[in-house]
Design an enzyme around this catalytic site. Structure first.
Site, PDB file in Angstrom:
ATOM      1  N   HIS A  82      35.296  43.017  40.401  1.00 11.88           N
ATOM      2  CA  HIS A  82      34.412  43.288  41.530  1.00 11.88           C
ATOM      3  C   HIS A  82      33.043  42.690  41.214  1.00 11.88           C
ATOM      4  O   HIS A  82      32.683  42.506  40.041  1.00 11.88           O
ATOM      5  CB  HIS A  82      34.260  44.795  41.745  1.00 11.88           C
ATOM      6  N   GLU A 101      30.104  43.950  41.205  1.00 16.66           N
ATOM      7  CA  GLU A 101      29.307  44.794  40.311  1.00 16.66           C
ATOM      8  C   GLU A 101      29.740  44.632  38.861  1.00 16.66           C
ATOM      9  O   GLU A 101      28.905  44.522  37.962  1.00 16.66           O
ATOM     10  CB  GLU A 101      29.439  46.287  40.679  1.00 16.66           C
ATOM     11  N   CYS A 108      32.674  51.300  44.601  1.00 13.72           N
ATOM     12  CA  CYS A 108      33.867  52.129  44.485  1.00 13.72           C
ATOM     13  C   CYS A 108      33.737  53.017  43.240  1.00 13.72           C
ATOM     14  O   CYS A 108      32.780  52.906  42.474  1.00 13.72           O
ATOM     15  CB  CYS A 108      35.115  51.245  44.385  1.00 13.72           C
ATOM     16  N   CYS A 124      33.434  51.004  39.896  1.00 19.18           N
ATOM     17  CA  CYS A 124      32.118  50.402  39.717  1.00 19.18           C
ATOM     18  C   CYS A 124      31.043  51.467  39.501  1.00 19.18           C
ATOM     19  O   CYS A 124      30.130  51.278  38.692  1.00 19.18           O
ATOM     20  CB  CYS A 124      31.784  49.509  40.899  1.00 19.18           C
TER      21      CYS A 124
END
Length: 147
Positions: free
Chosen positions: A51, A53, A81, A84
């Protein structure tokens, strides 16, 4: 200042969309300097943890030579999420700025509200809704084009 960094995150989200990735972008900042910037790369890297992040947290930790990013702020176009949010907590990010809410997969102000849990070791200051309309529009356009 936060709008400038969010504009950079939005650029990373658009670049992710051009790669066929879900358009989420992130920027890691320390002392008003960009330390790392990237977008989602889960498909490109065949890595469910890639992701935006996670990408910038990894790059920032490497660049600074530390797993704790105490004086860093993170800008991301979509509410993080649970995975993260956990990484943000473990990295000890100082402030989190995000664009659009993610009622389905978000874990900061939606869903489990990770940072309010008693098991959360560190909670950053959180500021949602930064460039929210633009963040949501990039996502909406991406998914409409695929339907």
């Amino acid at each position: 200042m936060s709008e400038t960094f969010m504009q950079t995150a939005l650029s990373e989200a658009r670049a992710a969309a051009e790669r066929g990735e879900v358009p989420v972008g992130a920027v890691l900042v320390r002392n008003s300097q960009v330390i790392a910037r990237d977008g989602n790369r889960t498909r490109e890297l065949s890595d469910p943890t890639a992701h935006a992040e996670m990408q910038v947290l990894r790059a920032g930790a490497k660049a600074l030579g530390a797993e704790r990013l105490l004086t860093c702020d993170l800008y991301v176009t979509l509410e993080p999420c649970a995975m993260c949010a956990g990484a943000i907590s473990f990295a000890r990010i100082r402030r989190l700025y995000y664009g659009a809410l993610d009622p389905k997969g978000g874990a900061v102000d939606s869903g489990p509200r990770f940072f309010t849990q008693p098991t959360c070791h560190h909670a950053p200051d959180v500021y949602g809704g930064i460039a929210e309309r633009h963040s949501a529009e990039i996502l909406r356009n991406f998914f409409q084009a695929r339907r």
